[in-house]
Design an enzyme around this catalytic site. Structure first.
Site, PDB file in Angstrom:
ATOM      1  N   ARG A 110       0.814  -1.234   0.000  1.00 39.42           N
ATOM      2  CA  ARG A 110       0.000   0.000   0.000  1.00 39.42           C
ATOM      3  C   ARG A 110       0.845   1.280   0.000  1.00 39.42           C
ATOM      4  NH1 ARG A 110      -3.214  -3.151   3.411  1.00 39.42           N
ATOM      5  NH2 ARG A 110      -5.091  -3.836   2.335  1.00 39.42           N
ATOM      6  N   LYS A 132       2.881  11.247 -12.121  1.00 40.89           N
ATOM      7  CA  LYS A 132       2.090  10.236 -12.838  1.00 40.89           C
ATOM      8  C   LYS A 132       2.974   9.023 -13.043  1.00 40.89           C
ATOM      9  CE  LYS A 132      -0.111  12.567 -16.485  1.00 40.89           C
ATOM     10  NZ  LYS A 132      -0.810  12.445 -17.771  1.00 40.89           N
ATOM     11  N   GLU A 174       9.819  16.855 -26.506  1.00 45.23           N
ATOM     12  CA  GLU A 174       9.070  17.264 -25.304  1.00 45.23           C
ATOM     13  C   GLU A 174       9.531  18.644 -24.824  1.00 45.23           C
ATOM     14  OE1 GLU A 174       6.473  15.670 -24.478  1.00 45.23           O
ATOM     15  OE2 GLU A 174       6.787  13.620 -25.189  1.00 45.23           O
ATOM     16  N   LYS A 216       6.882  22.467 -16.478  1.00 42.68           N
ATOM     17  CA  LYS A 216       6.022  21.323 -16.133  1.00 42.68           C
ATOM     18  C   LYS A 216       5.658  21.342 -14.648  1.00 42.68           C
ATOM     19  CE  LYS A 216       4.968  16.519 -16.402  1.00 42.68           C
ATOM     20  NZ  LYS A 216       5.212  15.172 -16.897  1.00 42.68           N
ATOM     21  N   GLU A 226      -4.586  16.355 -13.207  1.00 39.17           N
ATOM     22  CA  GLU A 226      -4.978  16.564 -14.608  1.00 39.17           C
ATOM     23  C   GLU A 226      -6.486  16.724 -14.794  1.00 39.17           C
ATOM     24  OE1 GLU A 226      -2.630  14.293 -17.422  1.00 39.17           O
ATOM     25  OE2 GLU A 226      -4.124  14.646 -18.972  1.00 39.17           O
ATOM     26  N   ARG A 230      -3.384  21.094 -16.533  1.00 39.97           N
ATOM     27  CA  ARG A 230      -2.330  20.118 -16.861  1.00 39.97           C
ATOM     28  C   ARG A 230      -2.534  19.502 -18.250  1.00 39.97           C
ATOM     29  NH1 ARG A 230       0.379  15.534 -12.858  1.00 39.97           N
ATOM     30  NH2 ARG A 230       1.832  14.739 -14.379  1.00 39.97           N
ATOM     31  N   ASN A 234      -0.616  17.897 -23.016  1.00 33.65           N
ATOM     32  CA  ASN A 234      -0.906  16.912 -24.073  1.00 33.65           C
ATOM     33  C   ASN A 234      -0.735  17.505 -25.465  1.00 33.65           C
ATOM     34  OD1 ASN A 234      -1.559  14.781 -22.333  1.00 33.65           O
ATOM     35  ND2 ASN A 234      -3.600  15.627 -22.002  1.00 33.65           N
ATOM     36  N   HIS A 237       0.077  15.491 -28.561  1.00 33.94           N
ATOM     37  CA  HIS A 237       0.156  14.084 -28.173  1.00 33.94           C
ATOM     38  C   HIS A 237      -1.004  13.234 -28.678  1.00 33.94           C
ATOM     39  CE1 HIS A 237       3.600  15.183 -25.916  1.00 33.94           C
ATOM     40  NE2 HIS A 237       3.726  13.983 -25.383  1.00 33.94           N
ATOM     41  N   HIS A 241       0.243  10.124 -30.457  1.00 30.78           N
ATOM     42  CA  HIS A 241      -0.045   8.735 -30.049  1.00 30.78           C
ATOM     43  C   HIS A 241      -0.659   7.955 -31.210  1.00 30.78           C
ATOM     44  CE1 HIS A 241      -0.115   9.781 -25.502  1.00 30.78           C
ATOM     45  NE2 HIS A 241       1.068   9.326 -25.875  1.00 30.78           N
ATOM     46  N   HIS A 252       8.391   7.577 -29.772  1.00 29.51           N
ATOM     47  CA  HIS A 252       7.439   8.532 -29.183  1.00 29.51           C
ATOM     48  C   HIS A 252       7.782   9.979 -29.562  1.00 29.51           C
ATOM     49  CE1 HIS A 252       4.589  10.088 -26.278  1.00 29.51           C
ATOM     50  NE2 HIS A 252       5.550  10.814 -25.725  1.00 29.51           N
TER      51      HIS A 252
HETATM   52  P1  NAD Z   1      13.332   4.706 -21.773  1.00 31.31           P
HETATM   53  O1  NAD Z   1      13.238   4.677 -20.313  1.00 31.31           O
HETATM   54  O2  NAD Z   1      13.010   3.454 -22.516  1.00 31.31           O
HETATM   55  O3  NAD Z   1      14.789   5.194 -22.184  1.00 31.31           O
HETATM   56  C1  NAD Z   1      15.136   5.189 -23.556  1.00 31.31           C
HETATM   57  C2  NAD Z   1      16.326   4.249 -23.820  1.00 31.31           C
HETATM   58  O4  NAD Z   1      17.498   4.916 -23.369  1.00 31.31           O
HETATM   59  C3  NAD Z   1      16.271   2.926 -23.078  1.00 31.31           C
HETATM   60  O5  NAD Z   1      16.849   1.932 -23.893  1.00 31.31           O
HETATM   61  C4  NAD Z   1      17.139   3.169 -21.851  1.00 31.31           C
HETATM   62  O6  NAD Z   1      17.713   1.980 -21.358  1.00 31.31           O
HETATM   63  C5  NAD Z   1      18.173   4.088 -22.413  1.00 31.31           C
HETATM   64  N1  NAD Z   1      18.804   5.000 -21.485  1.00 31.31           N
HETATM   65  C6  NAD Z   1      18.241   5.748 -20.508  1.00 31.31           C
HETATM   66  N2  NAD Z   1      19.148   6.560 -19.963  1.00 31.31           N
HETATM   67  C7  NAD Z   1      20.321   6.334 -20.609  1.00 31.31           C
HETATM   68  C8  NAD Z   1      21.631   6.879 -20.527  1.00 31.31           C
HETATM   69  N3  NAD Z   1      21.919   7.876 -19.669  1.00 31.31           N
HETATM   70  N4  NAD Z   1      22.579   6.401 -21.361  1.00 31.31           N
HETATM   71  C9  NAD Z   1      22.296   5.417 -22.270  1.00 31.31           C
HETATM   72  N5  NAD Z   1      21.077   4.879 -22.406  1.00 31.31           N
HETATM   73  C10 NAD Z   1      20.105   5.317 -21.589  1.00 31.31           C
HETATM   74  O7  NAD Z   1      12.395   5.826 -22.407  1.00 31.31           O
HETATM   75  P2  NAD Z   1      12.240   7.387 -22.147  1.00 31.31           P
HETATM   76  O8  NAD Z   1      12.260   7.985 -23.480  1.00 31.31           O
HETATM   77  O9  NAD Z   1      13.187   7.877 -21.107  1.00 31.31           O
HETATM   78  O10 NAD Z   1      10.777   7.458 -21.528  1.00 31.31           O
HETATM   79  C11 NAD Z   1       9.659   6.991 -22.266  1.00 31.31           C
HETATM   80  C12 NAD Z   1       8.611   6.506 -21.291  1.00 31.31           C
HETATM   81  O11 NAD Z   1       8.234   7.598 -20.448  1.00 31.31           O
HETATM   82  C13 NAD Z   1       7.331   6.047 -22.015  1.00 31.31           C
HETATM   83  O12 NAD Z   1       6.940   4.805 -21.487  1.00 31.31           O
HETATM   84  C14 NAD Z   1       6.333   7.142 -21.679  1.00 31.31           C
HETATM   85  O13 NAD Z   1       5.011   6.649 -21.601  1.00 31.31           O
HETATM   86  C15 NAD Z   1       6.820   7.619 -20.339  1.00 31.31           C
HETATM   87  N6  NAD Z   1       6.402   8.980 -19.996  1.00 31.31           N
HETATM   88  C16 NAD Z   1       5.843   9.194 -18.783  1.00 31.31           C
HETATM   89  C17 NAD Z   1       5.433  10.460 -18.418  1.00 31.31           C
HETATM   90  C18 NAD Z   1       4.854  10.695 -17.052  1.00 31.31           C
HETATM   91  O14 NAD Z   1       4.364  11.799 -16.782  1.00 31.31           O
HETATM   92  N7  NAD Z   1       4.890   9.725 -16.174  1.00 31.31           N
HETATM   93  C19 NAD Z   1       5.600  11.544 -19.297  1.00 31.31           C
HETATM   94  C20 NAD Z   1       6.193  11.302 -20.541  1.00 31.31           C
HETATM   95  C21 NAD Z   1       6.597  10.011 -20.886  1.00 31.31           C
END
Ligand code: NAD
Length: 343
Positions: A110, A132, A174, A216, A226, A230, A234, A237, A241, A252
């Protein structure tokens, strides 16, 4: 309220974002008790000294592992390690690791306390901020999740030196989004400083991460769950998406870049955004290295948007840029949107 001291931002009193060096910051922010780190295979391979300093759990990489299956595997490991409610979880990685760690921390027994070391640009400017979290279910992105604030986020731009160029660009999509939403000066700064070399310039990247995070964090402060403002985050997006789903070719960030361009053109056609600002948005995205050509027919994208979760009664909430640094949310029937897109 948000405070800003040098490279430190606070997201209300619950969570603090530090843009600085892990070596200078981590010991001061971690609690005294037991810490278990969660990282993905790439971070474990590249930064073993950091990950192995703690008891740790390593997960795979890629969007497919952002699943309830991975969450269950982590619960099992935590149970086997004897983790209890006083255990602190430390997510070290990009958006996938922080989304999963936040969800596990919010639900294991929890809820346990947690913090992040954010290592990707997309994570530092977006995913790690705002509380989030969640995982995908079947084909539905972020279908299951919670709102839970990490105690801290450390964004250290030195990690970006090992991040592949394609991932750096994905993060920049972004950054451009938040600049259009709320920071015209940041937009101009990126126009003036963006190049492939700038990703290795600590001062430039710190400014980009700090300013994006500030926009942000400020919006999240006003609307954590949201329900209103907030939603401007989007921007681009809904189309992004849909593009991601229709074409496996784009990651993405690439899909969001096309979405930002398409929505800027729509906003101009609606008489909301000037031609100058529309051109600036396209030019900057192209300068970063994005191909803004639609690789799938707009009719397929619109079909996908009909299933988007932000739609109710065939009316879509659309975020329109009105100028660089400011957006508005309008409700549009899908039929009207189709009229503007299929010309
Ligand atoms: P990710 O975590 O998959 O990282 C991208 C790639 O880079 C991966 O292969 C990872 O292993 C690698 N990587 C990360 N840091 C590294 C570094 N310093 N050196 C070398 N490689 C590295 O993806 P992302 O682009 O960081 O995030 C995408 C995810 O975030 C999606 O699932 C998306 O839905 C989510 N997201 C969440 C929110 C939120 O508000 N929670 C907002 C936007 C996106």
């Amino acid at each position: 309220m948000m405070k800003c001291m040098n490279h430190i931002e606070s997201i209300d009193s619950k969570s603090t974002l530090y843009v600085g060096r892990v070596a200078d910051l981590l010991d001061g922010v971690l609690p005294k008790g037991r810490v278990i780190a969660i990282a993905d295979v790439n971070i474990d391979r590249l930064y073993p000294d950091l990950v192995h300093r703690y008891e740790h759990i390593v997960i795979g990489s890629g969007e497919a592992i952002k699943s309830l299956h991975t969450v269950e595997m982590i619960y099992d490991r935590l149970r086997a390690m004897g983790a209890d409610r006083s255990t602190f979880l430390l997510g070290i990685g990009g958006g996938i690791v922080t989304d999963i760690t936040g969800f596990v921390a919010a639900t294991y027994m929890r809820g346990v306390e947690f913090g992040f070391i954010s290592t990707s640009l997309l994570g530092q400017v977006d995913a790690s901020i705002g509380g989030k979290n969640g995982v995908n279910v079947a084909d539905y992105k972020n279908m299951v999740g919670t709102f839970a604030q990490p105690r801290f986020v450390i964004s250290d731009v030195d990690f970006l030196r090992t991040l592949p160029l394609r991932e750096l660009r994905a993060g920049m999509a972004e950054v451009v989004k938040v600049a259009i939403v709320g920071d015209a000066e940041l937009f101009t700064f990126i126009e003036e400083s963006i190049s492939e070399e700038c990703y290795h310039d600590t001062d430039i990247m710190r400014r980009i991460v700090l300013d994006s995070a500030r926009v942000k964090a400020d919006i999240v402060d006003r609307d954590e769950c949201e329900k209103g403002v907030r939603r401007v985050l989007n921007l681009g997006h809904t189309i992004g998406h849909a593009i991601e789903k229709c074409s496996r070719k784009h990651n993405h960030g690439e899909a969001v870049a096309i979405g930002l361009s398409q929505i800027a053109h729509l906003s101009h056609r609606l008489g909301v955004l000037s031609a100058d600002d529309m051109k600036r948005i396209d030019s900057l995205l192209q300068k970063i290295g994005f191909d803004l050509e639609l690789s799938v027919p707009m009719s397929n994208i619109l079909k996908e948007m009909r299933y988007d979760k932000k739609k109710s009664n065939n009316v879509l909430r659309v975020v329109l840029p009105e100028r660089i640094g400011s957006c508005r949310i309008v409700e549009m029937p899908l039929s009207e949107l189709e009229k503007y897109f299929i010309v």
